[in-house]
Write a protein that holds these residues in place. Sequence first.
Motif, PDB file in Angstrom:
ATOM      1  N   ILE A   1      41.699  54.792  44.872  1.00 19.86           N
ATOM      2  CA  ILE A   1      41.525  54.262  43.530  1.00 19.86           C
ATOM      3  C   ILE A   1      42.685  54.752  42.656  1.00 19.86           C
ATOM      4  O   ILE A   1      42.965  55.943  42.593  1.00 19.86           O
ATOM      5  N   ASN A   2      43.326  53.796  41.987  1.00 16.50           N
ATOM      6  CA  ASN A   2      44.474  54.175  41.158  1.00 16.50           C
ATOM      7  C   ASN A   2      44.128  54.096  39.663  1.00 16.50           C
ATOM      8  O   ASN A   2      43.006  53.761  39.269  1.00 16.50           O
ATOM      9  N   PHE A   3      45.090  54.400  38.850  1.00 16.12           N
ATOM     10  CA  PHE A   3      44.900  54.457  37.399  1.00 16.12           C
ATOM     11  C   PHE A   3      44.498  53.098  36.828  1.00 16.12           C
ATOM     12  O   PHE A   3      43.711  53.011  35.896  1.00 16.12           O
ATOM     13  N   ARG A   4      45.019  52.014  37.381  1.00 19.74           N
ATOM     14  CA  ARG A   4      44.722  50.674  36.897  1.00 19.74           C
ATOM     15  C   ARG A   4      43.224  50.371  37.043  1.00 19.74           C
ATOM     16  O   ARG A   4      42.618  49.757  36.159  1.00 19.74           O
ATOM     17  N   TYR A   5      42.612  50.784  38.122  1.00 23.60           N
ATOM     18  CA  TYR A   5      41.182  50.569  38.359  1.00 23.60           C
ATOM     19  C   TYR A   5      40.364  51.259  37.259  1.00 23.60           C
ATOM     20  O   TYR A   5      39.430  50.681  36.699  1.00 23.60           O
ATOM     21  N   HIS A   6      40.692  52.493  36.917  1.00 19.72           N
ATOM     22  CA  HIS A   6      39.979  53.220  35.870  1.00 19.72           C
ATOM     23  C   HIS A   6      40.174  52.557  34.504  1.00 19.72           C
ATOM     24  O   HIS A   6      39.234  52.478  33.710  1.00 19.72           O
ATOM     25  N   LEU A   7      41.381  52.106  34.249  1.00 24.08           N
ATOM     26  CA  LEU A   7      41.672  51.460  32.975  1.00 24.08           C
ATOM     27  C   LEU A   7      40.868  50.170  32.810  1.00 24.08           C
ATOM     28  O   LEU A   7      40.290  49.914  31.745  1.00 24.08           O
TER      29      LEU A   7
ATOM     30  N   SER B   1      38.017  49.440  34.317  1.00 25.80           N
ATOM     31  CA  SER B   1      36.606  49.817  34.202  1.00 25.80           C
ATOM     32  C   SER B   1      36.260  50.253  32.780  1.00 25.80           C
ATOM     33  O   SER B   1      35.242  49.844  32.219  1.00 25.80           O
ATOM     34  N   ILE B   2      37.105  51.066  32.190  1.00 24.42           N
ATOM     35  CA  ILE B   2      36.855  51.524  30.822  1.00 24.42           C
ATOM     36  C   ILE B   2      36.929  50.357  29.841  1.00 24.42           C
ATOM     37  O   ILE B   2      36.125  50.254  28.916  1.00 24.42           O
TER      38      ILE B   2
END
Length: 141
Positions: free
Chosen positions: A2-8, A10-11
């Motif tokens: 899971i990379n930073f784009r996935y978290h961004l 999701s938020i």
Amino acid sequence: MINFRYHLVSIAAILIALAAGIALGSGPLDDASEALGNDKGSSQAADPAVAAFEAGFADRASSGLLKDKLKGQAVLVVTVPGTEEAQVKGITSDLGLAGAEVTGEIALTSKLLDSSGRQFAEGVAEQSAADVPAVTSATGS
């Protein structure tokens, strides 16, 4: 992984859902509850058939549920301003069905319940409770 784009993403999705919930809850959906008669905390059923069923069930079930539950108990009925006489008669009737002896009725006045007369109300409560024995234990049967 899971990379930073996935978290961004999701938020961002969470924030959009939160904003949509706030917008709907304070707007169109709030107006829908008023149309159903649920404004100002009313507890009336939206459907007259449901209200009739509830009233009929309460009438039929009350005799079996209340019979002799308060046998030998003395009860004082306390009412507040705006209480309808039919409600008081119904409660008194139910208390009689439960075997309680209604020893009296006290009608509170608006002066006693007014927030500006708090000290007066506290004084009346303290004087009234002076002769009442304290309950140390309660039994539920």
